[in-house]
Design a protein around this motif. Sequence first.
Motif, PDB file in Angstrom:
ATOM      1  N   ARG A 199       0.839  -1.203   0.000  1.00 33.79           N
ATOM      2  CA  ARG A 199       0.000   0.000   0.000  1.00 33.79           C
ATOM      3  C   ARG A 199       0.874   1.252   0.000  1.00 33.79           C
ATOM      4  N   ASP A 200       0.260   2.349  -0.460  1.00 34.80           N
ATOM      5  CA  ASP A 200       0.900   3.676  -0.384  1.00 34.80           C
ATOM      6  C   ASP A 200       2.329   3.643  -0.930  1.00 34.80           C
ATOM      7  N   SER A 221      -0.600   0.818  -5.399  1.00 32.12           N
ATOM      8  CA  SER A 221      -0.905  -0.223  -4.428  1.00 32.12           C
ATOM      9  C   SER A 221      -1.205  -1.526  -5.147  1.00 32.12           C
ATOM     10  N   VAL A 223      -3.072  -5.059  -3.515  1.00 33.19           N
ATOM     11  CA  VAL A 223      -3.590  -5.701  -2.309  1.00 33.19           C
ATOM     12  C   VAL A 223      -4.427  -6.917  -2.694  1.00 33.19           C
TER      13      VAL A 223
END
Length: 348
Positions: A199-200, A221, A223
């Motif tokens: 993420r990020d 990102s 996920v």
Amino acid sequence: MHNDSGEDSRLGDPAMPATSDTLEAPPRRMPFAWFWPILAGAAIALVLRIVFSGGPGQRFSAMLGSFVYFVPAVCGAVTVYLAERIERRSWGYYLWAPWVATALFVIGTLVVFIEGIICAIVIVPLFAVMGSVGGLAMGIVCRITNWPKHAVYGFAVLPLVLGAVEPQLPNPDRFSHTSRTLFIAAPAERVWRELNDARDIRPGEIGDAWAYRIGVPMPVSGVTVETPEGRVRQVHWQKNVRFDEIITDWQPGRLLRWQYRFTPDSFPAGSLDDHVMIGGQYFDLRDTAYTLTPRDGGTELRIDVSWRLSTRFNWYADRVLQALLGKGSENILRFYKARSEAVATAAG
């Protein structure tokens, strides 16, 4: 009297050769005369690029071999033909002048917004070579024949004829892959967690891979989530690019493999060059796999990426992708290494 008058009349006769005192100065050239043939060659190629604005699989598409091979050759041929009309040029001119003309042609496509920066950069080397082929061929014609004008007409018509016929023929498919491996000083469980929950992502973490430098959006990102259809890795890139990676092999701490799923809105307009969209007729990512192997002091992480190409210039495009995706894979491995080792160090 008679002799003098006759001599006077001969001197005044315009048909008689003039003396050195009455010779006229040679005609002056236009300013920047050396540049006009190059500019004209680029302009002709730009007009042909406007003609080759068809969609994927249609007549006069910019991804056709008739455009990629023959339009830069026309650019070089026109450049040399017009230069030869001014004066005889060297063999070296037949090679370098088309390079300049094709470069101006590519710049012109960017200025008028009919070409994207990604395609423009990767195609310039091939255009330069084909431009020199056309320039050299026209130089030979100008030196040994009396029909250079007919030859340049033939050069110009050839891509138009082939551009109308070529879409009726199937494109050859080429399947390729690239692999990279990197040691990470962190346990496999830690690396596995980062693979499924990235993420990020900051641009500085990805580095300066060529793919990103020429305009490919950077990842934001990736996920993995549980869905009714199974595990799916949801990916977000810059420029609002979004797509799914359908997981096909899930072995925690050992192997992660997925296939790509793109939708019509995965790539918003302008995020990539529109005529070479990933998952389109000419190019597609097939699958990606991460293999984790425990080693003393950490984990060996390997990435395998495979793709499909379907063009008349697969031999060239595949080399470009080997370089771009290979370097991109190295940067991605370094990203997972940095994150995994940072967490492992903090935990230690």
